[in-house]
Design a protein around this motif. Structure first.
Motif, PDB file in Angstrom:
ATOM      1  N   LYS A  89      18.911  21.020 -11.183  1.00  0.00           N
ATOM      2  CA  LYS A  89      17.802  20.153 -10.805  1.00  0.00           C
ATOM      3  C   LYS A  89      17.991  19.816  -9.329  1.00  0.00           C
ATOM      4  O   LYS A  89      19.138  19.596  -8.894  1.00  0.00           O
ATOM      5  CB  LYS A  89      17.850  18.861 -11.627  1.00  0.00           C
ATOM      6  N   PRO A  90      16.909  19.739  -8.553  1.00  0.00           N
ATOM      7  CA  PRO A  90      17.062  19.506  -7.110  1.00  0.00           C
ATOM      8  C   PRO A  90      17.949  18.316  -6.750  1.00  0.00           C
ATOM      9  O   PRO A  90      18.773  18.411  -5.841  1.00  0.00           O
ATOM     10  CB  PRO A  90      15.619  19.260  -6.649  1.00  0.00           C
ATOM     11  N   HIS A  91      17.830  17.206  -7.482  1.00  0.00           N
ATOM     12  CA  HIS A  91      18.617  16.018  -7.104  1.00  0.00           C
ATOM     13  C   HIS A  91      20.112  16.225  -7.293  1.00  0.00           C
ATOM     14  O   HIS A  91      20.916  15.480  -6.748  1.00  0.00           O
ATOM     15  CB  HIS A  91      18.131  14.771  -7.856  1.00  0.00           C
ATOM     16  N   LEU A  92      20.516  17.232  -8.066  1.00  0.00           N
ATOM     17  CA  LEU A  92      21.940  17.476  -8.279  1.00  0.00           C
ATOM     18  C   LEU A  92      22.515  18.545  -7.348  1.00  0.00           C
ATOM     19  O   LEU A  92      23.733  18.652  -7.212  1.00  0.00           O
ATOM     20  CB  LEU A  92      22.184  17.902  -9.734  1.00  0.00           C
ATOM     21  N   ALA A  93      21.682  19.315  -6.725  1.00  0.00           N
ATOM     22  CA  ALA A  93      22.167  20.435  -5.908  1.00  0.00           C
ATOM     23  C   ALA A  93      23.135  19.945  -4.819  1.00  0.00           C
ATOM     24  O   ALA A  93      22.825  18.999  -4.105  1.00  0.00           O
ATOM     25  CB  ALA A  93      20.989  21.160  -5.276  1.00  0.00           C
ATOM     26  N   PRO A  94      24.317  20.584  -4.715  1.00  0.00           N
ATOM     27  CA  PRO A  94      25.308  20.139  -3.724  1.00  0.00           C
ATOM     28  C   PRO A  94      24.788  20.254  -2.291  1.00  0.00           C
ATOM     29  O   PRO A  94      25.050  19.397  -1.462  1.00  0.00           O
ATOM     30  CB  PRO A  94      26.484  21.096  -3.923  1.00  0.00           C
ATOM     31  N   ILE A  95      24.075  21.340  -2.011  1.00  0.00           N
ATOM     32  CA  ILE A  95      23.451  21.490  -0.697  1.00  0.00           C
ATOM     33  C   ILE A  95      21.946  21.498  -0.939  1.00  0.00           C
ATOM     34  O   ILE A  95      21.448  22.261  -1.765  1.00  0.00           O
ATOM     35  CB  ILE A  95      23.890  22.806  -0.030  1.00  0.00           C
ATOM     36  N   LYS A  96      21.233  20.635  -0.252  1.00  0.00           N
ATOM     37  CA  LYS A  96      19.801  20.520  -0.512  1.00  0.00           C
ATOM     38  C   LYS A  96      19.024  21.618   0.211  1.00  0.00           C
ATOM     39  O   LYS A  96      18.151  22.248  -0.359  1.00  0.00           O
ATOM     40  CB  LYS A  96      19.277  19.158  -0.041  1.00  0.00           C
ATOM     41  N   VAL A  97      19.340  21.787   1.492  1.00  0.00           N
ATOM     42  CA  VAL A  97      18.647  22.790   2.287  1.00  0.00           C
ATOM     43  C   VAL A  97      19.672  23.483   3.182  1.00  0.00           C
ATOM     44  O   VAL A  97      20.524  22.818   3.768  1.00  0.00           O
ATOM     45  CB  VAL A  97      17.573  22.133   3.200  1.00  0.00           C
ATOM     46  N   ALA A  98      19.588  24.812   3.263  1.00  0.00           N
ATOM     47  CA  ALA A  98      20.412  25.546   4.228  1.00  0.00           C
ATOM     48  C   ALA A  98      19.500  26.063   5.328  1.00  0.00           C
ATOM     49  O   ALA A  98      18.444  26.638   5.039  1.00  0.00           O
ATOM     50  CB  ALA A  98      21.121  26.706   3.546  1.00  0.00           C
ATOM     51  N   ILE A  99      19.894  25.806   6.557  1.00  0.00           N
ATOM     52  CA  ILE A  99      19.088  26.261   7.689  1.00  0.00           C
ATOM     53  C   ILE A  99      19.823  27.378   8.408  1.00  0.00           C
ATOM     54  O   ILE A  99      20.965  27.205   8.858  1.00  0.00           O
ATOM     55  CB  ILE A  99      18.830  25.108   8.666  1.00  0.00           C
ATOM     56  N   MET A 100      19.177  28.536   8.490  1.00  0.00           N
ATOM     57  CA  MET A 100      19.863  29.707   9.020  1.00  0.00           C
ATOM     58  C   MET A 100      19.075  30.337  10.165  1.00  0.00           C
ATOM     59  O   MET A 100      17.947  30.759   9.962  1.00  0.00           O
ATOM     60  CB  MET A 100      20.029  30.732   7.899  1.00  0.00           C
ATOM     61  N   PRO A 101      19.681  30.385  11.339  1.00  0.00           N
ATOM     62  CA  PRO A 101      19.040  31.131  12.422  1.00  0.00           C
ATOM     63  C   PRO A 101      19.159  32.637  12.141  1.00  0.00           C
ATOM     64  O   PRO A 101      20.207  33.092  11.679  1.00  0.00           O
ATOM     65  CB  PRO A 101      19.849  30.761  13.670  1.00  0.00           C
ATOM     66  N   LEU A 102      18.101  33.363  12.395  1.00  0.00           N
ATOM     67  CA  LEU A 102      18.135  34.810  12.123  1.00  0.00           C
ATOM     68  C   LEU A 102      19.085  35.522  13.073  1.00  0.00           C
ATOM     69  O   LEU A 102      19.752  36.475  12.712  1.00  0.00           O
ATOM     70  CB  LEU A 102      16.718  35.379  12.269  1.00  0.00           C
ATOM     71  N   LYS A 103      19.123  35.042  14.300  1.00  0.00           N
ATOM     72  CA  LYS A 103      20.013  35.669  15.294  1.00  0.00           C
ATOM     73  C   LYS A 103      21.032  34.652  15.771  1.00  0.00           C
ATOM     74  O   LYS A 103      20.694  33.575  16.253  1.00  0.00           O
ATOM     75  CB  LYS A 103      19.187  36.157  16.490  1.00  0.00           C
TER      76      LYS A 103
END
Ligand code: ATP
Length: 455
Positions: free
Chosen positions: A350-364
């Protein structure tokens, strides 16, 4: 859901959820350490419990009592006399076994021998010395449940909050039991955390509240993502009832090793407050309690209608945090076959339990404008207070998706050339469950994320 414990153990170690305790010295049975993602998951589960038990109700207060307490607590709680498991010794392989599942069979489950002793009582409390002097009186125990700290603080909480019945006191914290045979990963360990509510009510209203809490607690586990068909109730009776309980309903979950207790909801009657109060004779205590010669406080509350002091009854939903975490992971574990024939492992938290909520990744990795925008977005999202937002610059987005599926990150955001070249700075938002990707303008990302997690 996970089919075997081994697949969970292996994922937990590989991705940093849970490690064997003292591993570099060969480990220590019944002790586990929570790694970078395990601690996030644990904190999220605790926060969800606290939210539902304290913040969303107006009749519950929180508490955090000491782990090490006066030994009289355990004398009068009954733990010193009765907090035992039956244990047998195997003459053949010299192991010691917890006997309750061997009531009839009398076979060593380690080596299969029938050459075993009669069961005898083994007290599960860890004894410890307090202070620099070691003598007969200098001992106490590590608490085997958090509940006692609630009972001993009953008067403090009532006096400081002016509560009237019914009301509850909630606490989350470590408990210790010297289990004879710790096993099944974090299911049965010697050091664990409990999430306990002691809900005090008028005698006579106890059965109604017991039923209420059994239902409420089941619903809460469903809200954490457990499937209805994997939950069962067990009505504990006879010898299996704890020394303090009038009736107990265990909530069982289908762990990889079978249906087992996740939480117990007990009607503790007036046993605990009646045991710890002074002037026991002044009250009509219904439970059988030891005569208390040490307590300095009356653990009673004024019944305004009847205009007398009375000792409330108590309903206790007691959940194991580690078992809860194991249940949530078991349920979330999914292996999916993809259209191209490969498989992916996903933790569908469930979203509220996810250890990491959002990962932000630069393509380069080495394109300064892309990196700068990705960092800016990370900082913006982090300020929303939803939990951990990870900026991750490995330069391999495909691998990143796979890893974040495996640790259950609901959203991955990729910043690419379009993001720095096109108007509105569009970024790619990829959903863990559907694997669909949509484009969202950078300025709209916080609202998108809030909407995802708050609903
Ligand atoms: P069991 O019969 O499995 O030993 P219990 O009935 O003794 O459990 P309770 O005393 O009711 O357990 O404790 C409440 C909750 O605390 C349990 O439902 C469980 O989630 C958790 N718990 C108890 N003992 C352990 C342990 N050794 N390891 C992990 N969690 C535990």
């Amino acid at each position: 859901p996970a089919k075997t414990m081994d697949e969970l153990v292996s994922l937990c170690k590989r991705r940093g959820f849970i490690f064997q305790g003292s591993e570099i010295y060969g480990g220590m049975q019944g002790a586990y350490d929570y790694g970078p993602l395990g601690i996030e998951l644990k904190n999220n589960l605790k926060a969800a419990w606290w939210r539902s038990m304290v913040y969303e109700r107006d009749d519950v207060e929180g508490l955090d009592a000491a782990i090490v307490q006066n030994k009289h607590v355990y004398k009068y709680s009954g733990h010193e006399d009765t907090f035992t498991d039956p244990m047998v010794d195997c003459h053949e392989c010299k192991s010691r076994l917890r006997a309750d599942h061997m009531k009839d069979i009398k076979v060593c489950d380690n080596c299969g021998s029938t050459n075993v002793t009669e069961p005898r009582d083994f007290n599960l409390m860890f004894k410890t010395n307090v202070g620099p002097m070691v003598n007969e009186d200098s001992y106490t125990y590590l608490r085997p449940e958090t509940a006692q700290g609630i009972f001993t603080n009953f008067k403090n909480v009532v006096d400081s909050t002016s509560r009237t019945l019914p009301f509850g006191i909630a606490q989350i914290g470590k408990s210790f039991r010297n289990e004879i045979t710790p096993r099944n990963f974090i299911f049965r360990v010697r050091e664990f955390e409990q999430m306990e509510l002691e809900f005090f009510c008028k005698p006579g209203e106890d059965e109604k509240w017991h039923e209420f809490w059994v239902g409420a607690r089941k619903q809460w586990w469903l809200d954490q993502g457990l499937a209805e068909e994997n939950i069962q109730f067990e009505y504990v009776t006879g010898d299996d009832l704890s020394h303090y309980s009038k009736s107990t309903v265990d909530i069982l979950y289908k762990f990889p090793h079978g249906f087992e207790e996740l939480e117990g909801v007990a009607n503790r009657t007036d046993y605990d407050l009646g045991s710890h109060t002074k002037a026991q004779d002044e009250f009509d205590i219904t439970a059988k309690v030891k005569k208390n010669e040490h307590s300095t406080a009356k653990l009673a509350i004024r019944d305004l209608e009847a205009n007398k002091w009375e000792i409330p009854f108590c309903i206790e939903p007691s959940a194991g945090l580690d078992r809860g975490l194991l249940a949530v992971m078991t349920e979330a574990y999914t292996e999916e076959e993809l259209p191209n024939g490969s498989t992916r492992t996903v933790l569908k938290f469930k979203p509220h339990l996810a250890p990491i909520k959002v990962a932000i990744m630069p393509l380069k990795k080495n394109k300064p404008e892309i990196v700068a925008l990705a960092k800016e977005l990370k900082n913006k999202l982090q300020k929303l207070g939803l939990g951990r937002i990870l900026y991750e610059n490995t330069g391999n987005v495909g691998k990143g998706y796979r890893r974040h599926d495996e640790v259950g990150t609901p959203i991955c955001v990729t910043v690419d050339f379009d993001s720095i070249e096109k108007e509105g700075a569009p970024v790619t938002v990829r959903d863990r469950d559907t694997m669909e990707q949509i484009v969202v303008n950078a300025a709209d990302l916080p609202a998108y994320v809030i909407n995802y997690f708050i609903n």
